[in-house]
Design a protein around this motif. Structure first.
Motif, short mmCIF file in Angstrom:
data_model
loop_
_atom_site.label_atom_id
_atom_site.label_comp_id
_atom_site.label_asym_id
_atom_site.label_seq_id
_atom_site.Cartn_x
_atom_site.Cartn_y
_atom_site.Cartn_z
N GLN A 35 0.97 -1.01 0.00
CA GLN A 35 -0.14 -0.03 -0.17
C GLN A 35 0.75 1.24 -0.11
O GLN A 35 1.92 1.18 0.11
CB GLN A 35 -1.10 0.12 1.24
N SER A 36 0.15 2.36 -0.18
CA SER A 36 0.94 3.63 -0.23
C SER A 36 1.76 3.75 1.18
O SER A 36 1.39 3.64 2.35
CB SER A 36 0.07 4.73 -0.54
N GLY A 37 3.07 4.44 0.77
CA GLY A 37 3.85 4.58 2.25
C GLY A 37 4.63 3.23 2.58
O GLY A 37 5.48 3.37 3.49
N ARG A 38 4.56 2.50 1.81
CA ARG A 38 5.39 1.15 2.30
C ARG A 38 6.44 1.02 1.49
O ARG A 38 7.48 0.04 1.83
CB ARG A 38 4.67 -0.17 2.05
N GLY A 39 6.97 1.93 0.71
CA GLY A 39 8.23 2.02 -0.09
C GLY A 39 8.34 1.42 -1.47
O GLY A 39 9.65 1.04 -1.93
N LYS A 40 7.12 1.16 -1.95
CA LYS A 40 7.37 0.45 -3.35
C LYS A 40 8.13 1.20 -4.19
O LYS A 40 8.84 0.72 -4.89
CB LYS A 40 5.91 0.21 -4.00
N LEU A 44 11.76 0.34 -6.03
CA LEU A 44 11.72 0.27 -7.64
C LEU A 44 13.06 1.06 -7.97
O LEU A 44 13.66 0.85 -8.89
CB LEU A 44 10.53 0.46 -8.22
N HIS A 45 13.17 2.42 -7.45
CA HIS A 45 14.15 3.15 -7.61
C HIS A 45 15.54 2.78 -7.54
O HIS A 45 16.43 2.92 -8.03
CB HIS A 45 13.87 4.77 -7.07
N LEU A 46 15.48 2.12 -6.35
CA LEU A 46 16.80 1.24 -5.99
C LEU A 46 17.20 0.29 -6.98
O LEU A 46 18.44 0.25 -7.45
CB LEU A 46 16.71 0.84 -4.55
N ALA A 48 16.49 0.41 -9.96
CA ALA A 48 16.59 0.93 -11.31
C ALA A 48 17.93 1.76 -11.38
O ALA A 48 17.98 2.43 -12.11
CB ALA A 48 15.30 1.84 -11.57
N LEU A 49 18.64 1.73 -10.11
CA LEU A 49 19.76 2.76 -10.03
C LEU A 49 19.47 4.18 -9.97
O LEU A 49 20.48 4.82 -10.11
CB LEU A 49 20.85 2.40 -10.90
N LEU A 50 18.29 4.28 -9.59
CA LEU A 50 17.86 5.90 -9.55
C LEU A 50 18.17 6.52 -8.11
O LEU A 50 18.24 7.66 -7.92
CB LEU A 50 16.52 6.06 -9.94
N LEU A 51 18.26 5.60 -7.42
CA LEU A 51 18.56 5.91 -5.80
C LEU A 51 19.64 5.10 -5.41
O LEU A 51 19.62 3.93 -5.99
CB LEU A 51 17.25 5.85 -4.83
N LYS A 52 20.33 5.56 -4.61
CA LYS A 52 21.60 4.51 -4.01
C LYS A 52 21.32 4.27 -2.45
O LYS A 52 20.78 5.06 -1.81
CB LYS A 52 22.82 5.77 -3.78
N PRO A 53 21.36 2.81 -2.33
CA PRO A 53 21.08 2.67 -0.89
C PRO A 53 21.85 3.05 0.21
O PRO A 53 22.95 3.32 -0.03
CB PRO A 53 20.93 1.00 -1.07
N LYS A 54 21.21 3.02 1.44
CA LYS A 54 21.98 3.19 2.45
C LYS A 54 22.88 2.19 2.81
O LYS A 54 24.29 2.40 3.42
CB LYS A 54 21.00 3.67 3.73
N SER A 55 22.56 0.84 2.45
CA SER A 55 23.37 -0.40 2.74
C SER A 55 22.79 -1.41 2.05
O SER A 55 21.53 -1.43 1.50
CB SER A 55 23.54 -0.50 4.02
N GLY A 56 23.45 -2.48 1.74
CA GLY A 56 23.07 -3.46 0.97
C GLY A 56 23.41 -3.64 -0.36
O GLY A 56 24.31 -2.73 -0.75
N SER A 57 23.04 -4.72 -1.24
CA SER A 57 23.51 -4.71 -2.45
C SER A 57 22.35 -5.14 -3.53
O SER A 57 21.21 -5.47 -3.10
CB SER A 57 24.32 -5.85 -2.74
N VAL A 58 22.41 -4.68 -4.86
CA VAL A 58 21.66 -4.92 -6.02
C VAL A 58 22.46 -5.62 -6.98
O VAL A 58 23.49 -4.85 -7.51
CB VAL A 58 20.97 -3.69 -6.45
N ILE A 59 22.42 -6.75 -7.16
CA ILE A 59 23.05 -7.61 -8.07
C ILE A 59 22.32 -7.84 -9.21
O ILE A 59 21.26 -8.62 -9.17
CB ILE A 59 23.58 -8.83 -7.26
N ILE A 60 22.93 -7.71 -10.39
CA ILE A 60 22.25 -8.03 -11.78
C ILE A 60 23.32 -8.88 -12.66
O ILE A 60 24.35 -8.44 -12.85
CB ILE A 60 21.75 -6.97 -12.45
N ASP A 61 22.96 -9.97 -12.61
CA ASP A 61 24.21 -10.79 -13.61
C ASP A 61 25.59 -10.98 -12.64
O ASP A 61 26.56 -10.39 -13.45
CB ASP A 61 24.14 -10.63 -15.04
N GLN A 62 25.69 -10.97 -11.52
CA GLN A 62 26.79 -10.92 -10.80
C GLN A 62 27.46 -9.61 -10.79
O GLN A 62 28.64 -9.68 -10.36
CB GLN A 62 27.80 -12.11 -11.45
N THR A 63 26.91 -8.79 -11.06
CA THR A 63 27.51 -7.46 -11.21
C THR A 63 26.68 -6.74 -9.62
O THR A 63 25.68 -6.40 -9.96
CB THR A 63 27.18 -6.53 -12.38
#
Length: 208
Positions: A35-40, A44-46, A48-63
């Motif tokens: 629902q609204s406000g839950r960070g959807k 998505l922007h994380l 899509a590389l439109l935002l940089k996370p505070k911590s953690g990883s986004v991995i696509i094909d081992q990158t």
């Protein structure tokens, strides 16, 4: 293939998000509900590389995308990600064809008119290629947006609320188009939405 690990984001100390780990293999589809406000949208922007996370990883094909420079991030996004926005963002001065070819240009790839025409035939707007996007119906614009997202045969397709303003028939049609395109090019498909109508169309679901 896309996966996330221990992903967090902070707007302010009072507004922080911790997201569940997700995994979506090639040709698989994942529905992210909330629902609204839950960070959807933030999630998505994380992805899509439109935002940089505070911590953690986004991995696509081992990158690990969080380790890329700003310039490398933009290049990776253009070449490996296809994004279907809730409201299509087109260059109004360009024709439908040129809006499709713009995806090639931004990824430093040859402009592939034959692929654009083939997608237009497959998605049912081949007679609209010479028109400006504002001359299209909402449904036609949505199909052009889907075609643009797969022009470069991306590894991952991200769709942000793609059915929120559509009736039931067009909702089913858009889901089918997205699933068919992701399977044809071997991409992971991730749909972020609050639209509960989509639950039955996706076996893999995550609730935020």
């Amino acid at each position: 293939m896309l996966e996330t690990r221990h992903l967090t984001f902070e707007y302010t100390p009072a507004k922080q998000f911790t997201f569940p780990d997700v995994h979506c293999a090639n040709r698989e589809a994942l529905l992210i509900l909330g629902q609204s406000g839950r960070g959807k949208t933030t999630f998505l922007h994380l992805l899509a590389l439109l935002l940089k996370p505070k911590s953690g990883s986004v991995i696509i094909d081992q990158t690990d995308l969080t380790r890329l420079s700003v310039a490398d991030t933009a290049a990776f996004r253009a070449r490996h990600l296809g994004i279907v926005y809730q409201k299509p963002h087109f260059v109004s001065a360009l024709s439908v064809m040129d809006n499709l070819l713009l995806a090639n240009y931004l990824a430093n790839k040859p402009q592939d008119k034959s692929r654009a025409r083939a997608l237009a035939v497959q998605l049912g707007f081949s007679e609209q290629l010479a028109k400006k996007t504002h001359q299209l119906s909402q449904g036609e614009q949505q199909r052009v947006s889907i075609a643009r997202s797969v022009m470069n045969q991306p590894d991952v397709i991200l769709a942000d609320e793609p059915t929120s303003s559509l009736d039931d028939d067009n909702t089913a049609r858009v889901v089918t188009l997205l699933r068919d395109q992701s399977e044809q090019i071997g991409a992971s498909l991730i749909v972020v939405t609050h639209d509960q109508r989509l639950k039955d169309a996706f076996q893999n679901r995550v609730n935020l």
